[in-house]
Motif scaffolding. Structure first.
Motif, short mmCIF file in Angstrom:
data_model
loop_
_atom_site.label_atom_id
_atom_site.label_comp_id
_atom_site.label_asym_id
_atom_site.label_seq_id
_atom_site.Cartn_x
_atom_site.Cartn_y
_atom_site.Cartn_z
N SER A 49 0.82 -1.20 0.00
CA SER A 49 0.00 0.00 0.00
C SER A 49 0.86 1.26 0.00
O SER A 49 0.59 2.21 -0.73
N THR A 50 1.91 1.26 0.81
CA THR A 50 2.80 2.42 0.89
C THR A 50 3.57 2.59 -0.42
O THR A 50 3.75 3.72 -0.91
N VAL A 51 4.05 1.49 -0.98
CA VAL A 51 4.75 1.55 -2.27
C VAL A 51 3.86 2.15 -3.35
O VAL A 51 4.26 3.06 -4.09
N ASP A 52 2.63 1.65 -3.44
CA ASP A 52 1.70 2.14 -4.46
C ASP A 52 1.34 3.61 -4.24
O ASP A 52 1.27 4.39 -5.18
N PRO B 74 -7.47 -5.46 1.19
CA PRO B 74 -7.06 -6.75 0.60
C PRO B 74 -8.21 -7.75 0.51
O PRO B 74 -8.18 -8.65 -0.34
N VAL B 75 -9.21 -7.62 1.38
CA VAL B 75 -10.34 -8.55 1.38
C VAL B 75 -11.17 -8.40 0.10
O VAL B 75 -11.81 -9.35 -0.36
N LEU B 76 -11.13 -7.20 -0.49
CA LEU B 76 -11.99 -6.92 -1.64
C LEU B 76 -11.66 -7.80 -2.85
O LEU B 76 -12.52 -8.04 -3.69
N ILE C 57 -3.83 9.39 -5.37
CA ILE C 57 -3.75 8.20 -4.52
C ILE C 57 -4.99 7.33 -4.69
O ILE C 57 -4.90 6.10 -4.82
N SER C 58 -6.15 7.96 -4.71
CA SER C 58 -7.41 7.21 -4.77
C SER C 58 -7.53 6.36 -6.03
O SER C 58 -8.26 5.37 -6.05
N LYS C 59 -6.81 6.74 -7.08
CA LYS C 59 -6.87 5.98 -8.33
C LYS C 59 -6.16 4.64 -8.23
O LYS C 59 -6.43 3.72 -9.00
N VAL C 60 -5.24 4.52 -7.25
CA VAL C 60 -4.46 3.28 -7.15
C VAL C 60 -4.61 2.56 -5.81
O VAL C 60 -4.36 1.37 -5.72
N VAL C 61 -4.99 3.28 -4.78
CA VAL C 61 -5.15 2.69 -3.44
C VAL C 61 -6.49 3.12 -2.87
O VAL C 61 -6.76 4.31 -2.75
N LEU D 104 -13.31 12.01 -0.70
CA LEU D 104 -13.30 10.59 -1.04
C LEU D 104 -13.86 10.41 -2.44
O LEU D 104 -14.75 11.15 -2.86
N PRO D 105 -13.37 9.42 -3.18
CA PRO D 105 -13.93 9.16 -4.51
C PRO D 105 -15.37 8.69 -4.40
O PRO D 105 -15.81 8.18 -3.36
#
Length: 433
Positions: free
Chosen positions: A46-49, A281-283, A344-348, A361-362
């Motif tokens: 998550s931090t990397v992304d 991650p559950v998603l 950020i919201s586009k990837v995480v 929020l998106p």
């Protein structure tokens, strides 16, 4: 709270060692005016992304500045790397690190650029600034979104049984009675992953602060204790009560985090004391969790004071050793902007609100993020105690497992924890210990 819920890449240690021999605080501008900023960040996915999204969006908006990312491991190894590089003047131009009480370990007055009153922090939410402040000086900007700590709940179960989100502990226990009568596990516990046992205690801090506003300060000064502060003792009592009532899942002592999340997502369990940050991650395997799983703060005694505890996001800091201060400030200002939140919201998938004015929020935000946002919008949140006090003992998770398994009485567990923190407080050299 311990970050053991994040799985760190094994290769991160190798990357970090390589980083130690890198260019350190950056290089002078090139002849064409291009500046390269070095950026140390974490190594969990998550931090990397998130870091890559920030760097890419910033470079697109600032083509004369290139951002070179370095990764470090988590935990004590990562902490030691940060402290070593700061002390030797070899830190990157900007870096990602914890907000809250852990900031003081970096000796920020000597090692970090003071951003007090700087336009860089103009967009930062005022209630976030307190977790990147030492004394009267501000040192960082929020790197990503916040998350909530409290109860994840299955909204489908609530809908099926006609339940309302509880605003008091008594209402919560009444819901548990109805859930148990319907043949569904009321409260999921996963003590195999011992860190998960702490949520009833740590996520109850909003209620502690509401009842004893000076608790964090007095706790740090050894003037307040869990065992002798009724609102703080209540969190240990909650752990014991859900066990005594038979609300826990079968095999809770050997259940894992993944198993607990599966029970919740499938509606076999109704409540799970947990952080919203753990849900994304559950998603991948349970996409319905995006809408089926909601969040509420651990209920207290007064419905009128109902609120939630928030885990504030880590921060981006600038070391005094940077040779590219103007570019570093430009990057930090971008991080603290709505444009960064959008990137950020586009990837995480955010699991709580961004701590930046104008950042939203998106539209497709998961339900738990919307629920945490609602608490923030009504001004009913508190940072977790670890963001306000450096005092946290290493044995809380083992003590919580014993209390939550009916092996230790709540008052005894609270007293054990008060004793547990003494050595750490003394090692930190805190006054009054």
């Amino acid at each position: 709270m311990k970050t053991s819920h994040r799985t760190l890449a094994t290769a991160a240690a190798v990357l970090a060692l390589a980083a130690l021999t890198s260019c350190g605080s950056g290089s002078e501008p090139a002849s064409d005016g291009t500046v390269t900023l070095s950026f140390m960040t974490g190594s969990d996915q998550s931090t990397v992304d998130t870091s890559k999204a920030l760097a890419d969006a910033f470079m697109q908006a600032n083509p004369k500045i290139k951002v070179k990312i370095e990764n470090q491991p988590g935990g004590s190894e990562g902490d030691n790397i940060v402290k070593t590089r700061l002390s030797t003047g070899e830190m990157t131009d900007v870096f990602w690190y914890n907000s809250g009480s852990l900031l003081q370990a970096l000796n920020p007055a000597q090692s970090l650029v003071d951003l007090t009153g700087d336009p860089v922090v103009a967009n930062v939410q005022p209630d976030y600034l307190r977790v990147v402040t030492q004394g009267d000086h501000v040192y960082g900007v929020p790197a990503t979104a916040a998350s909530g700590g409290g109860i994840l709940y299955n909204r489908k179960v609530y809908e099926k049984l006609g339940l309302q989100v509880p605003k008091t502990w008594d209402e919560f226990m009444a819901n548990n009675d109805k859930i148990k009568a319907a043949g569904i596990t009321p409260v999921i516990s996963t003590f195999k992953d011992t860190w998960t046992s702490q949520l009833f205690v740590l996520a109850d801090f909003y209620n502690v602060q509401a009842a004893a506003p000076a608790f964090a300060q007095d706790y740090t000064a050894n003037k307040a204790k869990f065992a002798t502060t009724p609102a703080a003792l209540a969190s240990f009592q909650h752990l014991a009560e859900v066990h005594a009532k038979g609300y826990l899942n079968k095999g809770f002592g050997s259940a894992t985090l993944d198993q607990g999340l599966k029970l919740l997502a499938e509606g076999q369990g109704a409540h799970y004391p947990m952080l919203t940050a753990i849900l994304p991650p559950v998603l991948a395997t349970s996409p319905q969790a995006a809408t089926d799983i909601g969040f509420f703060g651990i209920p207290g005694t007064d419905a009128a004071k109902n609120g939630a505890t928030v885990w504030e996001p880590p921060a981006i800091y600038i070391p005094k050793s940077t040779k590219n201060l103007e570019a570093a400030k430009k990057f930090a200002a971008f991080v603290a902007s709505p444009a960064a939140a959008e990137a950020i919201s586009k990837v995480v998938q955010p699991t709580g609100p961004y701590r930046v004015k104008g950042a939203k929020l998106p539209d497709n935000a998961i339900q738990v993020a919307k629920d945490v946002q609602a608490y923030i919008d009504k001004g009913a949140t508190s940072p977790a105690l670890e963001f306000l006090s450096p005092v946290k003992g290493p044995s809380l998770e083992q003590i919580a497992v014993a209390v939550g398994s009916g092996l230790t009485a709540p008052a005894e567990g609270a007293a054990q924890y008060d004793k547990d923190v003494e050595k750490q407080a003394q090692q930190l050299g805190l006054t009054g210990w």
